[in-house]
Design an enzyme around this catalytic site. Structure first.
Site, PDB file in Angstrom:
ATOM      1  N   LYS A  56     -11.341   1.295  18.463  1.00 21.70           N
ATOM      2  CA  LYS A  56     -10.984   2.199  17.365  1.00 21.70           C
ATOM      3  C   LYS A  56     -12.188   2.441  16.457  1.00 21.70           C
ATOM      4  O   LYS A  56     -12.397   3.562  15.960  1.00 21.70           O
ATOM      5  CB  LYS A  56      -9.833   1.591  16.558  1.00 21.70           C
ATOM      6  CG  LYS A  56      -9.346   2.454  15.374  1.00 21.70           C
ATOM      7  CD  LYS A  56      -8.621   3.685  15.834  1.00 21.70           C
ATOM      8  CE  LYS A  56      -8.196   4.599  14.685  1.00 21.70           C
ATOM      9  NZ  LYS A  56      -7.273   3.963  13.747  1.00 21.70           N
ATOM     10  N   ASN A  60     -12.086  18.157  14.182  1.00 22.96           N
ATOM     11  CA  ASN A  60     -12.581  17.246  15.208  1.00 22.96           C
ATOM     12  C   ASN A  60     -13.079  17.948  16.471  1.00 22.96           C
ATOM     13  O   ASN A  60     -14.103  17.580  17.051  1.00 22.96           O
ATOM     14  CB  ASN A  60     -11.485  16.240  15.593  1.00 22.96           C
ATOM     15  CG  ASN A  60     -11.095  15.338  14.447  1.00 22.96           C
ATOM     16  OD1 ASN A  60     -11.723  15.345  13.389  1.00 22.96           O
ATOM     17  ND2 ASN A  60     -10.046  14.559  14.637  1.00 22.96           N
ATOM     18  N   SER A  82      -9.821  11.844   8.382  1.00 20.65           N
ATOM     19  CA  SER A  82      -9.488  11.244   7.090  1.00 20.65           C
ATOM     20  C   SER A  82     -10.708  11.189   6.179  1.00 20.65           C
ATOM     21  O   SER A  82     -10.594  11.356   4.959  1.00 20.65           O
ATOM     22  CB  SER A  82      -8.926   9.833   7.296  1.00 20.65           C
ATOM     23  OG  SER A  82      -9.852   9.018   7.988  1.00 20.65           O
ATOM     24  N   GLY A  93       0.822  -1.208   0.000  1.00 16.94           N
ATOM     25  CA  GLY A  93       0.000   0.000   0.000  1.00 16.94           C
ATOM     26  C   GLY A  93       0.850   1.248   0.000  1.00 16.94           C
ATOM     27  O   GLY A  93       1.655   1.456   0.923  1.00 16.94           O
ATOM     28  N   GLY A  94       0.674   2.076  -1.020  1.00 16.89           N
ATOM     29  CA  GLY A  94       1.450   3.306  -1.143  1.00 16.89           C
ATOM     30  C   GLY A  94       0.681   4.546  -0.753  1.00 16.89           C
ATOM     31  O   GLY A  94       0.962   5.645  -1.235  1.00 16.89           O
ATOM     32  N   GLY A  95      -0.301   4.392   0.155  1.00 15.24           N
ATOM     33  CA  GLY A  95      -1.028   5.547   0.668  1.00 15.24           C
ATOM     34  C   GLY A  95      -0.275   6.174   1.831  1.00 15.24           C
ATOM     35  O   GLY A  95       0.899   5.878   2.074  1.00 15.24           O
ATOM     36  N   ASN A  99     -15.552  10.517  12.407  1.00 17.85           N
ATOM     37  CA  ASN A  99     -15.358  10.673  10.958  1.00 17.85           C
ATOM     38  C   ASN A  99     -16.609  11.085  10.190  1.00 17.85           C
ATOM     39  O   ASN A  99     -16.573  12.059   9.418  1.00 17.85           O
ATOM     40  CB  ASN A  99     -14.765   9.389  10.371  1.00 17.85           C
ATOM     41  CG  ASN A  99     -13.287   9.249  10.673  1.00 17.85           C
ATOM     42  OD1 ASN A  99     -12.747   9.907  11.545  1.00 17.85           O
ATOM     43  ND2 ASN A  99     -12.621   8.376   9.952  1.00 17.85           N
TER      44      ASN A  99
END
Length: 294
Positions: free
Chosen positions: A178, A196, A245, A7-9, A186
């Protein structure tokens, strides 16, 4: 240790940059283009306004398949897991999954690896471009065992500067804790388009915050409702200036993780025949925003 990161995020780039100082890291990306950029230019880590270029990280496209690693960390979003299952389902080395929500647990039962871990990441990370990530908030990575012993995960014993790991005894309670934080903060910040902290400081938003938590806590049958509520509030205070996010995804016209987060809670409400009016309404609002590209 040889570590593969899929994963390249933002999270994949952050883990690659932080772990490369102690380990041999290979980053597996979705596109050949991103892999080529990282191999050519290195990976840039931004922290406290300062940039550091890291050149020791090898990157490959996922289509090339994985190499011989001692540990593979999967950082892709939950909705991308089905695409990489053919690559990892027969892998025998330890796997560490770092997804939000709870729905990915069903995927893990299909895997052949004798050692599977799940984790939650409490760091803040922002991907600027294909090879640049900013560490926007210091946190911790909590890890629990889904299958196999945590004693085999040497990362838990390392002292990596500004990137600690900790052991959790029960993956279910760790992920649910979580999930509740993500499920309350979110969607509300994404729809209201606020940082937030505004969920607490604005009295009208706080009423929504309370109503959503009440419904989610009933659906999930939280054993320590008051403690969980105070935990979600504490996260809001600690990240008061942050944009979630999901809000960033909406702002940038990207697919959100709403299905992984509220989608799971709605499926639980249906299974248990619990009321889900607030949750379902927020889910539809986010999906509506998502379908318009913001």
């Amino acid at each position: 240790m040889r570590i593969g990161i899929i994963g390249g995020g933002a999270i994949g780039l952050l883990f690659a940059s932080r772990l490369s100082g102690n380990h041999s890291v290979t980053l597996y990306t979705r596109t050949m283009e991103q892999a080529s950029i990282i191999n050519r230019d290195g990976l840039c880590l931004i922290e406290n306004g300062e940039s550091r270029l890291l050149t020791g990280i090898v990157s490959k496209a996922m289509e090339e398949g994985t190499s011989s690693e001692d540990l593979i960390i999967i950082t892709v979003k939950q909705y991308h897991l089905s695409q990489i299952l053919p690559v990892i389902e027969r892998i025998q080395v330890p796997l560490l999954f770092l997804q939000n929500g709870y729905g990915h647990i069903s995927y893990l039962k299909q895997l052949q690896s004798p050692v599977i871990y799940v984790g939650v990441v409490e760091h803040g990370a922002l991907k600027h471009d294909q090879n640049t990530v900013e560490h926007t908030g210091l946190g911790i990575t909590r890890v629990a065992s889904f299958k196999g012993s945590l004693d085999q995960l040497s990362l838990l014993d390392e002292k990596i500067n500004r990137f600690p790991f900790s052991k959790s005894g029960n993956y279910h309670s760790m992920l649910i804790d979580k999930l509740v934080v993500n499920a309350v903060i979110n969607p509300l910040t994404a729809i209201l388009s606020v940082e937030n902290g505004k969920l607490i400081s604005n009295p009208f938003y706080y009423q929504l915050f309370q109503a959503l938590f009440e419904e989610i806590s009933a659906i999930l049958e939280l054993p320590n409702k008051m403690g969980s509520f105070e935990h979600v509030k504490s996260v809001c205070f600690a990240t008061a200036e942050n944009r979630s996010s999901m809000l960033k995804d909406i702002d940038n016209g990207r697919k959100t993780e709403i299905d992984a987060i509220l989608g799971y809670i709605l499926s639980e409400a249906k299974r248990k025949e619990k009321s889900d009016c607030v949750t379902a309404s927020l889910y539809k609002m986010v999906k509506g925003k998502e379908s318009q590209g913001g």
